[in-house]
Write a protein that holds these residues in place. Structure first.
Motif, PDB file in Angstrom:
ATOM      1  N   GLN A 134       0.842  -1.184   0.000  1.00  0.00           N
ATOM      2  CA  GLN A 134       0.000   0.000   0.000  1.00  0.00           C
ATOM      3  C   GLN A 134       0.887   1.247   0.000  1.00  0.00           C
ATOM      4  O   GLN A 134       1.988   1.241   0.551  1.00  0.00           O
ATOM      5  N   TYR A 135       0.382   2.313  -0.604  1.00  0.00           N
ATOM      6  CA  TYR A 135       1.119   3.574  -0.674  1.00  0.00           C
ATOM      7  C   TYR A 135       0.221   4.708  -0.185  1.00  0.00           C
ATOM      8  O   TYR A 135      -1.009   4.622  -0.244  1.00  0.00           O
ATOM      9  N   THR A 136       0.860   5.770   0.283  1.00  0.00           N
ATOM     10  CA  THR A 136       0.114   6.926   0.758  1.00  0.00           C
ATOM     11  C   THR A 136       0.953   8.174   0.542  1.00  0.00           C
ATOM     12  O   THR A 136       2.159   8.098   0.278  1.00  0.00           O
ATOM     13  N   GLN A 137       0.321   9.329   0.648  1.00  0.00           N
ATOM     14  CA  GLN A 137       1.054  10.582   0.524  1.00  0.00           C
ATOM     15  C   GLN A 137       1.868  10.830   1.798  1.00  0.00           C
ATOM     16  O   GLN A 137       1.430  10.506   2.900  1.00  0.00           O
ATOM     17  N   SER A 191       2.416  16.574   1.251  1.00  0.00           N
ATOM     18  CA  SER A 191       3.166  16.624  -0.008  1.00  0.00           C
ATOM     19  C   SER A 191       2.512  15.741  -1.068  1.00  0.00           C
ATOM     20  O   SER A 191       1.619  14.944  -0.786  1.00  0.00           O
ATOM     21  N   GLY A 192       3.002  15.857  -2.281  1.00  0.00           N
ATOM     22  CA  GLY A 192       2.543  15.005  -3.362  1.00  0.00           C
ATOM     23  C   GLY A 192       3.339  13.726  -3.493  1.00  0.00           C
ATOM     24  O   GLY A 192       3.094  12.944  -4.407  1.00  0.00           O
ATOM     25  N   LEU A 193       4.284  13.503  -2.575  1.00  0.00           N
ATOM     26  CA  LEU A 193       5.177  12.352  -2.648  1.00  0.00           C
ATOM     27  C   LEU A 193       4.485  11.099  -2.135  1.00  0.00           C
ATOM     28  O   LEU A 193       3.945  11.084  -1.028  1.00  0.00           O
ATOM     29  N   LYS A 194       4.510  10.021  -2.921  1.00  0.00           N
ATOM     30  CA  LYS A 194       3.913   8.757  -2.513  1.00  0.00           C
ATOM     31  C   LYS A 194       4.978   7.831  -1.945  1.00  0.00           C
ATOM     32  O   LYS A 194       6.017   7.607  -2.581  1.00  0.00           O
ATOM     33  N   VAL A 195       4.702   7.299  -0.748  1.00  0.00           N
ATOM     34  CA  VAL A 195       5.634   6.387  -0.096  1.00  0.00           C
ATOM     35  C   VAL A 195       4.889   5.134   0.345  1.00  0.00           C
ATOM     36  O   VAL A 195       3.675   5.149   0.555  1.00  0.00           O
ATOM     37  N   LEU A 206      14.699  17.584  -1.727  1.00  0.00           N
ATOM     38  CA  LEU A 206      13.360  17.891  -2.222  1.00  0.00           C
ATOM     39  C   LEU A 206      12.422  18.307  -1.098  1.00  0.00           C
ATOM     40  O   LEU A 206      11.636  19.234  -1.255  1.00  0.00           O
ATOM     41  N   TYR A 207      12.474  17.600   0.033  1.00  0.00           N
ATOM     42  CA  TYR A 207      11.577  17.862   1.159  1.00  0.00           C
ATOM     43  C   TYR A 207      12.383  17.857   2.455  1.00  0.00           C
ATOM     44  O   TYR A 207      13.449  17.243   2.538  1.00  0.00           O
ATOM     45  N   SER A 208      11.820  18.526   3.477  1.00  0.00           N
ATOM     46  CA  SER A 208      12.427  18.559   4.812  1.00  0.00           C
ATOM     47  C   SER A 208      11.512  17.882   5.818  1.00  0.00           C
ATOM     48  O   SER A 208      10.284  17.975   5.726  1.00  0.00           O
ATOM     49  N   GLY A 209      12.124  17.210   6.787  1.00  0.00           N
ATOM     50  CA  GLY A 209      11.370  16.572   7.856  1.00  0.00           C
ATOM     51  C   GLY A 209      12.067  16.763   9.186  1.00  0.00           C
ATOM     52  O   GLY A 209      13.233  17.162   9.241  1.00  0.00           O
ATOM     53  N   SER A 210      11.346  16.468  10.248  1.00  0.00           N
ATOM     54  CA  SER A 210      11.905  16.564  11.594  1.00  0.00           C
ATOM     55  C   SER A 210      11.905  15.188  12.235  1.00  0.00           C
ATOM     56  O   SER A 210      11.268  14.253  11.754  1.00  0.00           O
TER      57      SER A 210
END
Length: 323
Positions: free
Chosen positions: A2-5, A9-13, A151-155
């Motif tokens: 299964q994948y989700t955003q 963001s528009g990124l699918k993981v 591309l993206y930042s996370g904590s």
């Protein structure tokens, strides 16, 4: 799979994230490569690492193992959503830790070299830096985004108010801000339900839980032959003694469900609405297979209620502790 955003963001993981902390210290490189091949073949496209992983005296080794795996080709890098982190000390020199603009630039370039790639999909702050203003952090991050290096930042390991600080500072700069928070979250440790999860949901961050089995305590530690002997020292032993009755009830309930305890614990996380993808850190291919089983385990409302009774959670603050 299964994948989700990932957050807003528009990124699918993938709904499972492959954690690589064991690669190097506990898992040989050839076995690590085999685990990553198997994960990718099973549909796991989300891999998590950090610049400090690799063991005492070998910080950076885990990224190097991933880098050699990417260099083997076969579309490995193109098929992988790659997440790494910075914050921890890479040496005893004064500017090789935390989130200064200088360290962000140096640490990012060093990670790119070790990983043998020209960009990071998700660059995560491994801990909050109370000594560096967010204006500096976001300025350095924006430069890296403009250069195409991230591309993206996370904590990771942020409190709820740290997330708010970060996002409000990003809003003032008209920049995108964080898209994810990586926190410890499992049936035994539900502290993030008070403030971290509400903050993440408010600001559109996906939650990436680490230690989904609380260091193995939720994996059937009380059963004979389940490897409990390796957790009989220090804090692990104290935690086992403290939660022994809960763990006994939990393992008995897993028997009722005809499931492995670890599968139930991981499936519970996948049923939590704020969770994007738990981080699973297999040392062996068999442990990866066990994690994949949880994807197919559906827990009904009655089962979820029983788990809440065994491991009570928290209400959103301040109602959890005030009228």
């Amino acid at each position: 799979m299964q994948y989700t955003q990932l957050g807003r963001s528009g990124l699918k993981v993938s709904r499972l994230c492959l954690g690589t902390m064991n690669f190097g210290p506990h898992t040989e490189e050839s076995d690590a490569h085999a685990i990553m091949d198997s994960a990718l073949d099973s549909g796991i496209n989300f891999f998590d690492t950090a610049n400090v992983y690799g063991g005492t005296g070998h910080r950076g080794r885990t990224e190097e193992i991933l880098g050699r795996w990417f260099a083997a080709g076969g579309g490995r890098r193109e098929r992988t959503v790659l997440a790494t982190k910075l914050y921890g000390s890479m040496s005893d020199r004064p500017n090789e830790s935390r989130l200064s603009a200088l360290n962000i630039r140096r640490a990012l370039d060093a990670s790119l070299k070790r990983l043998q790639t020209d960009y990071i999909d998700l660059y995560q702050f491994h801990h909050v830096d109370r000594k560096t203003p967010w204006e500096e952090i976001w300025q350095a991050t924006d430069v890296a985004v403009q250069q195409g290096k991230i591309l993206y930042s996370g904590s990771s390991n942020f409190a709820g108010w740290h997330i708010a600080q970060a996002q409000e500072a990003a809003a003032r700069r008209h920049t995108y801000g964080l898209v994810s928070e990586q926190s410890i979250y499992n049936l035994l440790n539900r502290n993030v339900e008070r403030e971290v999860i509400p903050a993440a949901q408010h600001y559109g961050l996906g939650l990436i839980p680490w230690s989904p089995l609380q260091g193995g305590l939720l994996g059937g530690v009380l059963r004979e032959g389940r490897g409990g002997e390796r957790r009989t020292e220090g804090r692990a032993l104290e935690a086992l003694k403290q939660h022994q009755e809960q763990l006994r009830r939990f393992e008995d309930f897993a028997v009722e469900l005809a499931q492995e305890p670890g599968d139930v614990a991981l499936a519970w996380l996948l049923h939590q609405p704020a969770v994007t993808a738990p981080v699973v850190g297999p040392r062996t291919p068999d442990q990866l297979d066990a994690a994949l089983r949880a994807m197919d385990l559906a827990l009904d409302a009655g089962a979820l209620q029983r788990l809440d009774e065994i491991f009570p959670g928290y209400r959103t603050a301040p109602e959890d502790y005030a009228w």
